[in-house]
Design an enzyme around this catalytic site. Sequence first.
Site, mmCIF file in Angstrom:
data_model
loop_
_atom_site.group_PDB
_atom_site.id
_atom_site.type_symbol
_atom_site.label_atom_id
_atom_site.label_comp_id
_atom_site.label_asym_id
_atom_site.label_seq_id
_atom_site.Cartn_x
_atom_site.Cartn_y
_atom_site.Cartn_z
ATOM 1 N N ARG A 42 0.717 -1.187 0.166
ATOM 2 C CA ARG A 42 0.028 -0.164 -0.126
ATOM 3 C C ARG A 42 0.854 1.117 0.164
ATOM 4 N NH1 ARG A 42 -5.255 -0.819 3.675
ATOM 5 N NH2 ARG A 42 -6.214 -2.872 2.738
ATOM 6 N N ASP A 151 -13.641 12.953 10.552
ATOM 7 C CA ASP A 151 -12.671 12.015 10.314
ATOM 8 C C ASP A 151 -11.462 12.523 10.382
ATOM 9 O OD1 ASP A 151 -13.618 8.858 8.841
ATOM 10 O OD2 ASP A 151 -11.550 9.602 8.391
#
Length: 295
Positions: A42, A151
């Site tokens: 990733r 968030d």
Amino acid sequence: MAAFDEPRPQMSPEDFRLLRDLVHAHCGILVREDMQFVMERRLAPRLEALGLEDFRAYYRFLRYAPERRAELEAAVEALTTHETYFYREPQQLRALSDELLPQLQRKNARTRRLRFWSAGCSTGEEAYTVAMLLKASGRFEGWDVEVYGTDISRRVLEAARRAEYGPSSMRAIPPEVQQRFFVPVSGGAGRLRVREDVRAWVSFGQLNLLEPGAAQLVPQVDVVLCRNVMIYFDPAARRQVLRVFHDKLVPGGYLLLGHSENLLNLSADFELVHLRTDLVYRRPEPIAPATGGRP
Ligand SMILES: C[S@@+](CC[C@H](N)C(=O)[O-])C[C@H]1O[C@@H](n2cnc3c(N)ncnc32)[C@H](O)[C@@H]1O
């Protein structure tokens, strides 16, 4: 993009330890020991984007480069999951609608004010779901209602503010709710936008739950939903976040976690409440002083 035959940079166990500790210290997310390969895969595109040779150089970039904060955000972005959808965990939402909302209506009848916080809201489905439940209950029209969605990821918050969704976000929403609270996006190939009156109750902001003092801008709330967020945290990070929630909840306010989460061995500051269809947590009300038993 790298050609197929170009060797991809490898992450040594030491690089893995350094990067994982850095991510953990920044946002509480614990990359499991067996996830070195996942982390390598990733983060590899970030090395390429920055023109860095190996993961040690990437670690140094994250520690010392002037652009380190923005890059830390990109790294966290690459490592986190933002999976979410409308009406997720319907049993809990039923308990909220049938039992908690009538209670909150009575409790706040004088102020006619209601505050919810969706902490770790991802692309906004949870925050809008709450606003839709409040509208559908018909109990709070004319009230001062605010649902805050926060968030750590700015990218998901942009999507939340756009409020346009496709079929994957709709997979659990009752059809009548979809019909009532969405409008088609013109030229949006079947995508739907949350209706304006629902959006008017919801606002979004960026907030790292692990950053000291970051929640200062969130006011006192009646209900916190933090579902499927703390599962990625270690116990110390969970305790830290729970202290923030305790602080932000009004006495008697509720904390709703995801179904696979509980507060066992984490916090004695909340009481478990058995509702008819679900279990939730509550910040206890202060105990009234004893009268000494005399009239
Ligand atoms: C799996 S999603 C859950 C979304 C929604 N609550 C639900 O249950 O459907 C988890 C979200 O938590 C956010 N998150 C992870 N660590 C965070 C932190 N330290 N502070 C704030 N948000 C965080 C991620 O960016 C992600 O969007």
